[in-house]
Write an enzyme that holds these catalytic residues in place. Structure first.
Site, PDB file in Angstrom:
ATOM      1  CD  GLU A 191      68.905  55.234 111.527  1.00 48.45           C
ATOM      2  OE1 GLU A 191      68.614  55.469 110.339  1.00 48.45           O
ATOM      3  OE2 GLU A 191      69.935  55.677 112.083  1.00 48.45           O
ATOM      4  CD  GLU A 197      72.534  48.021 108.320  1.00 47.12           C
ATOM      5  OE1 GLU A 197      72.360  47.023 107.592  1.00 47.12           O
ATOM      6  OE2 GLU A 197      71.850  49.060 108.236  1.00 47.12           O
ATOM      7  CG  ASP A 210      65.079  46.604 100.117  1.00 47.49           C
ATOM      8  OD1 ASP A 210      64.224  46.858  99.244  1.00 47.49           O
ATOM      9  OD2 ASP A 210      66.116  45.953  99.889  1.00 47.49           O
ATOM     10  CE  LYS A 224      62.141  42.757  90.172  1.00 54.53           C
ATOM     11  NZ  LYS A 224      63.066  41.745  89.627  1.00 54.53           N
ATOM     12  CG  ASP A 284      63.247  56.935  98.170  1.00 52.01           C
ATOM     13  OD1 ASP A 284      62.897  55.811  98.600  1.00 52.01           O
ATOM     14  OD2 ASP A 284      64.284  57.103  97.501  1.00 52.01           O
ATOM     15  CB  THR A 301      71.507  60.317 104.285  1.00 56.05           C
ATOM     16  OG1 THR A 301      70.363  59.872 103.543  1.00 56.05           O
ATOM     17  CG2 THR A 301      71.240  60.139 105.771  1.00 56.05           C
ATOM     18  CD  GLU A 336      65.902  63.152 103.049  1.00 49.52           C
ATOM     19  OE1 GLU A 336      65.023  64.031 103.065  1.00 49.52           O
ATOM     20  OE2 GLU A 336      66.440  62.690 104.075  1.00 49.52           O
TER      21      GLU A 336
END
Length: 221
Positions: A50, A75, A125, A129, A161, A197, A200
């Site tokens: 992931e 991460e 992310d 913009k 999302d 999560t 979410e």
């Protein structure tokens, strides 16, 4: 990090954290630092990675409920990795490893070719913009790196999302020669293995629709 996260890092990194030689930055991976997954996990099993695992809620849930598979969390934020270790230890998820690294470098320099059965990119992310679009993770270049690390028939699963970014990702992956859609219509069905999560749930409360995408790695010629 909090005191608890500092303790988790000190106590649990020996088992969970993959150390890798660094290049220019603290989260970079030096070329030629490829790992042997079978040696890392001590067995042969399906490997799922992931990217952007955050605090680890999704991948800890997956690892603790799928003990026959192996998992890798990628991460850049140390506090999130520390929280992931703590929760994984509490859940008894010993089939999980973590790497503190920039995702493209982990794919390019850390993972062997055709080593992943699945690659997850959940809620990256969106850099919404226009001037920040260049920072977005999912691009043609990223698709090429992902294709290298996935096995033939391996799956890449994505969710966001942010509708505009969902369309951006779909356009990039539709154009990627090494991938094909594994869904019909505009969007994939929600992946059952994706843990819901707090992030979410928060997005759903403010009316943001979650969109999933699933792509299959084409067979190498």
């Amino acid at each position: 990090m909090t005191d608890g996260q500092e303790r988790a890092w000190a106590d649990l990194a020996g088992h969970y954290l993959l150390e890798a030689p660094r290049d220019a930055a603290a989260t970079s991976i030096r070329p030629g630092s490829t790992i042997d997954p079978h040696g890392v996990y001590g067995r042969e099993a399906a490997l799922i990675a992931e990217i952007g695992s955050g605090q680890g809620h999704a991948i800890v849930h997956a690892a603790s409920t799928r003990p026959d598979d192996d998992f890798l969390a990628i991460e850049v934020f140390r506090a999130g990795l520390a929280r992931t270790m703590l929760d994984a230890d509490r859940a008894g998820a010993r089939n999980l490893r973590l790497i503190e690294a920039n995702a493209p470098e982990a794919l390019q320099h850390l993972l062997p070719e055709a080593s992943l059965d699945e690659l997850w990119v959940f809620f990256p992310d969106p850099w919404h913009k226009t001037k920040h679009y260049k920072r977005r993770l999912v691009t043609a270049e990223f698709a090429a790196l992902a294709a290298t690390t996935l096995k033939d028939g391996g799956m890449m699963r994505l969710a966001t999302d942010w509708e505009e970014y969902a369309r951006w990702m779909r356009e990039a992956l539709d154009a990627a020669p090494d991938f094909e859609r594994a869904f019909d219509g505009d969007w994939a069905d929600r992946f059952d293995g994706r843990f819901v999560t707090a992030f979410e749930r928060k997005g759903a409360r403010v009316g943001r629709e979650i969109r999933d995408l699933t792509y299959r790695r084409r067979n190498r010629s």
